[in-house]
Motif scaffolding. Structure first.
Motif, PDB file in Angstrom:
ATOM      1  N   TYR A  55     -28.387   8.713   2.967  1.00 26.91           N
ATOM      2  CA  TYR A  55     -27.868   7.684   2.440  1.00 26.91           C
ATOM      3  C   TYR A  55     -26.425   7.681   2.810  1.00 26.91           C
ATOM      4  N   PHE A  56     -25.785   6.680   2.751  1.00 33.17           N
ATOM      5  CA  PHE A  56     -24.940   6.865   2.736  1.00 33.17           C
ATOM      6  C   PHE A  56     -23.560   6.058   1.361  1.00 33.17           C
ATOM      7  N   THR A  57     -22.425   6.188   1.186  1.00 34.37           N
ATOM      8  CA  THR A  57     -21.709   5.791  -0.046  1.00 34.37           C
ATOM      9  C   THR A  57     -20.888   4.799   0.827  1.00 34.37           C
ATOM     10  N   THR A  58     -20.944   3.413  -0.451  1.00 34.62           N
ATOM     11  CA  THR A  58     -19.889   2.574  -0.535  1.00 34.62           C
ATOM     12  C   THR A  58     -18.830   2.858  -1.274  1.00 34.62           C
ATOM     13  N   ILE A  59     -17.740   2.726  -1.238  1.00 35.49           N
ATOM     14  CA  ILE A  59     -16.612   3.215  -1.891  1.00 35.49           C
ATOM     15  C   ILE A  59     -16.066   1.575  -2.298  1.00 35.49           C
ATOM     16  N   ASN A  60     -15.502   1.266  -3.786  1.00 38.33           N
ATOM     17  CA  ASN A  60     -14.596   0.399  -3.543  1.00 38.33           C
ATOM     18  C   ASN A  60     -13.070   0.409  -3.100  1.00 38.33           C
ATOM     19  N   PRO A  61     -12.521  -0.148  -2.240  1.00 39.86           N
ATOM     20  CA  PRO A  61     -11.121  -0.379  -1.121  1.00 39.86           C
ATOM     21  C   PRO A  61     -10.061  -0.240  -2.062  1.00 39.86           C
ATOM     22  N   GLY A  62     -10.431  -0.944  -3.846  1.00 41.44           N
ATOM     23  CA  GLY A  62      -8.803  -1.255  -4.024  1.00 41.44           C
ATOM     24  C   GLY A  62      -8.867   0.004  -5.469  1.00 41.44           C
ATOM     25  N   THR A  63      -9.640   0.908  -5.191  1.00 42.90           N
ATOM     26  CA  THR A  63      -9.794   1.892  -5.560  1.00 42.90           C
ATOM     27  C   THR A  63      -9.839   3.432  -5.657  1.00 42.90           C
ATOM     28  N   GLU A  64     -10.816   3.435  -4.621  1.00 40.10           N
ATOM     29  CA  GLU A  64     -10.902   4.287  -3.655  1.00 40.10           C
ATOM     30  C   GLU A  64     -12.786   5.062  -4.818  1.00 40.10           C
ATOM     31  N   VAL A  65     -12.741   4.564  -5.616  1.00 40.05           N
ATOM     32  CA  VAL A  65     -13.723   5.243  -6.407  1.00 40.05           C
ATOM     33  C   VAL A  65     -15.726   4.881  -5.717  1.00 40.05           C
ATOM     34  N   LYS A  66     -16.146   5.742  -5.690  1.00 41.97           N
ATOM     35  CA  LYS A  66     -17.540   5.552  -5.127  1.00 41.97           C
ATOM     36  C   LYS A  66     -18.514   3.837  -5.922  1.00 41.97           C
ATOM     37  N   ILE A  67     -18.983   3.422  -5.357  1.00 40.40           N
ATOM     38  CA  ILE A  67     -19.206   1.966  -5.858  1.00 40.40           C
ATOM     39  C   ILE A  67     -21.602   2.741  -6.354  1.00 40.40           C
ATOM     40  N   ALA A  68     -21.647   3.301  -4.636  1.00 42.31           N
ATOM     41  CA  ALA A  68     -22.934   2.975  -5.026  1.00 42.31           C
ATOM     42  C   ALA A  68     -23.732   4.004  -3.778  1.00 42.31           C
ATOM     43  N   ASP A  69     -25.018   4.514  -3.805  1.00 43.19           N
ATOM     44  CA  ASP A  69     -25.573   5.065  -1.942  1.00 43.19           C
ATOM     45  C   ASP A  69     -25.992   3.709  -1.972  1.00 43.19           C
ATOM     46  N   ILE A  70     -26.005   3.790  -0.215  1.00 50.37           N
ATOM     47  CA  ILE A  70     -26.664   2.934   0.272  1.00 50.37           C
ATOM     48  C   ILE A  70     -27.131   3.503   1.578  1.00 50.37           C
ATOM     49  N   ALA A  71     -28.910   2.939   1.834  1.00 49.38           N
ATOM     50  CA  ALA A  71     -29.764   2.968   2.536  1.00 49.38           C
ATOM     51  C   ALA A  71     -29.548   3.435   3.871  1.00 49.38           C
ATOM     52  N   LEU A  72     -29.535   4.794   4.763  1.00 50.84           N
ATOM     53  CA  LEU A  72     -29.305   4.609   6.426  1.00 50.84           C
ATOM     54  C   LEU A  72     -30.816   4.494   7.006  1.00 50.84           C
ATOM     55  N   GLY A  73     -31.198   2.882   7.801  1.00 46.19           N
ATOM     56  CA  GLY A  73     -31.687   2.591   8.121  1.00 46.19           C
ATOM     57  C   GLY A  73     -31.598   3.349   9.727  1.00 46.19           C
ATOM     58  N   GLY A  74     -33.129   3.526   9.687  1.00 50.28           N
ATOM     59  CA  GLY A  74     -33.222   3.770  10.861  1.00 50.28           C
ATOM     60  C   GLY A  74     -33.677   3.221  11.912  1.00 50.28           C
ATOM     61  N   SER A 377       7.780  -7.899   2.419  1.00 50.22           N
ATOM     62  CA  SER A 377       7.512  -8.139   0.950  1.00 50.22           C
ATOM     63  C   SER A 377       8.083  -6.399   0.492  1.00 50.22           C
ATOM     64  N   ALA A 378       8.680  -6.840  -0.636  1.00 51.54           N
ATOM     65  CA  ALA A 378       9.193  -5.891  -1.794  1.00 51.54           C
ATOM     66  C   ALA A 378       7.694  -5.571  -2.699  1.00 51.54           C
ATOM     67  N   CYS A 379       7.260  -5.851  -2.794  1.00 43.90           N
ATOM     68  CA  CYS A 379       6.273  -5.900  -3.723  1.00 43.90           C
ATOM     69  C   CYS A 379       5.518  -3.775  -4.412  1.00 43.90           C
ATOM     70  N   GLN A 380       5.473  -3.748  -5.326  1.00 46.63           N
ATOM     71  CA  GLN A 380       4.627  -2.497  -5.492  1.00 46.63           C
ATOM     72  C   GLN A 380       3.137  -2.603  -4.876  1.00 46.63           C
ATOM     73  N   LEU A 381       3.139  -1.410  -5.066  1.00 49.14           N
ATOM     74  CA  LEU A 381       1.364  -1.952  -4.538  1.00 49.14           C
ATOM     75  C   LEU A 381       0.429  -0.209  -5.419  1.00 49.14           C
ATOM     76  N   PRO A 382      -0.040  -0.847  -5.559  1.00 46.07           N
ATOM     77  CA  PRO A 382      -1.307   0.361  -6.300  1.00 46.07           C
ATOM     78  C   PRO A 382      -1.338   1.637  -5.702  1.00 46.07           C
ATOM     79  N   ALA A 383      -1.317   2.281  -6.609  1.00 45.34           N
ATOM     80  CA  ALA A 383      -1.156   3.965  -6.118  1.00 45.34           C
ATOM     81  C   ALA A 383      -2.307   4.835  -5.114  1.00 45.34           C
ATOM     82  N   LYS A 384      -3.450   3.872  -5.905  1.00 48.83           N
ATOM     83  CA  LYS A 384      -5.166   4.295  -5.471  1.00 48.83           C
ATOM     84  C   LYS A 384      -5.286   2.959  -4.574  1.00 48.83           C
ATOM     85  N   GLY A 385      -6.173   3.463  -3.366  1.00 48.19           N
ATOM     86  CA  GLY A 385      -6.454   1.873  -2.483  1.00 48.19           C
ATOM     87  C   GLY A 385      -6.243   1.698  -1.583  1.00 48.19           C
TER      88      GLY A 385
END
Ligand code: NAP
Ligand code: MG
Length: 496
Positions: A55-74, A377-385
């Motif tokens: 399996y491999f991990t899929t994360i939320n790129p907006g927070t870098e938090v893990k969402i789930a494990d995804i099957a690695l098909g061969g 743009s001079a906007c603030q970016l979230p600290a994580k993600g």
């Protein structure tokens, strides 16, 4: 509200900065779709563990938090999926009358509508796109593709009058990460309508909604094996493409991998369609309605963080209005809201992966080093993600890398032209040819440009407009074959 503040009466020349934006309260969509901790492969109507147990991990790129494990098909999993698809094709789906197949497609379309919110949230969490896009674009368009093709299922004899139309059998499909569910719909809906069965490999960073689509197939009572989803890495995709049972393959992704696929299939009898990269020109003439054009330019490049193959990444502006367009773009850039993809006010969400963020950063640095004038743009970016400021380059020349290479991020390169002929020459001076945009008040100019531009789609006084009935696809290194419309459906049929 923004407009009122933008027209600063005391100092009209002053540019808007981020602080001028009226701050909204956070309005996040609830981040609780029905997600499992682990997603298995969808083969023969069942969710099954990969044979090698990886399996491999899929994360939320907006927070870098893990969402789930995804099957690695061969390769063995791909083989099982192809065999299931072949069995379903010969025993159930192939012999089934088109009218009956159509009913399943209608059912899938309605189920996607029923589960729209859940899918939109999952898509945004897994891929980083703003919820307003996944909710208002990806999901409705995915359902629309199933509705449209459901209507074709019993009308295949009218596709090519007087000729025999037959499915290929098992179709292998590989898709990218920018529109995960929508690309799946573009691939699966026409394939099934034509009577084929499919094995689809989603992109590594965005497998979630493809695997959740397996749940929709189950709920729709789709016969086992008609749709198989095998998540995994590039090698999994290669195994799908090269499997002896797949008699047609459809790939959307980079030109680099497209070329690899062409090489590996050369000499085989497999049919192939490739939807690859792009470097579209969005062309603004001096007679264009500039307010609309500016909105169209912004939508053309910043939609989905610029993760769009047909993004209007090269802006060509007629010299006489270039200063005005640049000033308006800079003002508009400052009002774009970058941040939490789940927030309903967000215009620009997260970059899909750390790797993609690295590629964008590298190309933007090259733009500065090569002498283009950068406005960010001079906007603030979230600290994580993974986030990137919307970026506009002026004083770009055709030799700059940012004018030639696909950036696949929220970065616009502005060039100028004097005559229509020069605009056409610059627009066509690229190895790609997927899309283009033309902004002008003159209908005759639109017609002339649409014949001169070497691009599969030419939008006029609009940008990024899609419809399932309208074929989409490229010229040159943007690939071949079409998706959508009658032409797209024909690519899933043997016409005798
Ligand atoms: P990519 O690297 O080519 O990947 C696309 C898909 O191919 C992914 O599922 C990938 O799996 C898989 N893959 C990787 N190597 C493979 C191989 N050797 N054989 C078979 N499959 C393989 O493209 P991307 O970076 O994900 O997507 C961005 C590109 O797609 C851009 O260039 C963009 O322009 C293009 N695109 C084109 C269209 C269009 O309609 N023309 C639409 C969307 C995107 P992994 O995820 O596991 O690597
Ligand atoms: Mg992800």
């Amino acid at each position: 509200m923004i407009m009122a503040r933008a027209s600063n009466k005391t100092n009209p020349a002053r540019e808007l900065v981020f602080g001028d934006l009226w701050e909204y309260d956070a309005a996040p969509e609830t981040a609780a779709p029905k997600l499992k901790k682990r997603y298995d492969l969808f083969i023969n109507g069942q969710f099954v563990a990969p044979k090698k147990g990886k399996y491999f991990t899929t994360i939320n790129p907006g927070t870098e938090v893990k969402i789930a494990d995804i099957a690695l098909g061969g390769a063995a999993d791909v083989d099982a999926a192809c065999k299931a698809a072949q069995k379903a094709f010969t025993t159930v789906w192939g012999p089934m009358p088109g009218k009956e197949r159509g009913k399943y497609l209608y059912r899938i379309a309605r189920l996607l509508q029923d589960h729209a919110r859940e899918f939109a949230v999952a898509e945004t969490m897994d891929g980083g796109k703003p919820i307003k896009e996944s909710r208002d674009f990806d999901l409705p368009m995915a359902a629309a593709h199933f509705f449209y093709h459901a209507g074709w299922a019993d009308k295949l004899p009218y596709l090519a009058a007087g000729r025999q139309v037959a499915p290929y059998g098992v179709v292998g499909q590989v898709i990218p990460w920018n529109f995960p569910l929508l690309m799946l719909a573009w691939k699966i809906a026409p394939a099934l309508a034509a009577g084929n069965c499919v094995v689809l490999k989603p992109a590594e960073t965005t497998s979630l909604t493809a695997l959740k689509f397996g749940e929709i197939c189950q709920e729709a009572g789709l016969p086992p094996g008609v749709v198989n989803i095998v998540s995994g890495a590039g090698e999994t995709g290669a195994a799908v493409i090269n499997h002896p049972l797949t008699s047609k393959v459809a790939f959307t992704g980079s030109t680099e991998v497209g070329k690899l696929i062409m090489r590996s299939l050369a000499g085989t009898e497999k049919k192939m369609t490739l939807e690859l990269g792009g470097k579209a020109a969005n062309i603004v003439f001096e007679d264009a309605p500039l307010d609309q054009a500016v909105e169209g330019i912004i939508n053309g490049i910043f939609f989905n963080q610029g993760h769009v193959c047909c993004a209007g990444s090269r802006l060509l502006v007629q010299e006489s209005v270039a200063g005005e367009v640049l000033a308006r773009l800079k003002r508009r850039l400052a009002t774009l809201r970058v941040g939490d993809p789940l927030d309903k006010n967000t215009d620009i969400g997260a970059i899909n992966s750390k790797e993609q963020l690295g590629k964008i950063t590298e190309l933007v640095k090259a733009g500065v080093a090569e002498g283009a004038e950068m406005h960010q743009s001079a906007c603030q970016l979230p600290a994580k993600g993974f986030y990137f400021r919307p970026t506009l380059f002026a004083k770009v020349s055709m030799s700059h890398r940012i004018a030639r290479e696909e950036i696949f991020g929220p970065v616009l390169s502005m060039l100028t032209f004097r005559t229509l002929e020069e605009a056409v020459e610059k627009a066509n001076n690229t190895p790609y040819g997927l899309s283009a945009g033309v902004w002008t008040d003159k209908g005759s100019k639109i017609l002339k440009m649409s014949t001169l531009l070497k691009a599969g789609v030419v939008w006029a006084n609009t940008y990024n407009k899609f419809d399932p009935a309208s074929p989409f696809g490229g010229y040159k290194e943007s690939g071949f074959g079409r998706e959508g419309g009658k032409q797209g459906l024909m690519d899933y049929c043997k016409v005798g």
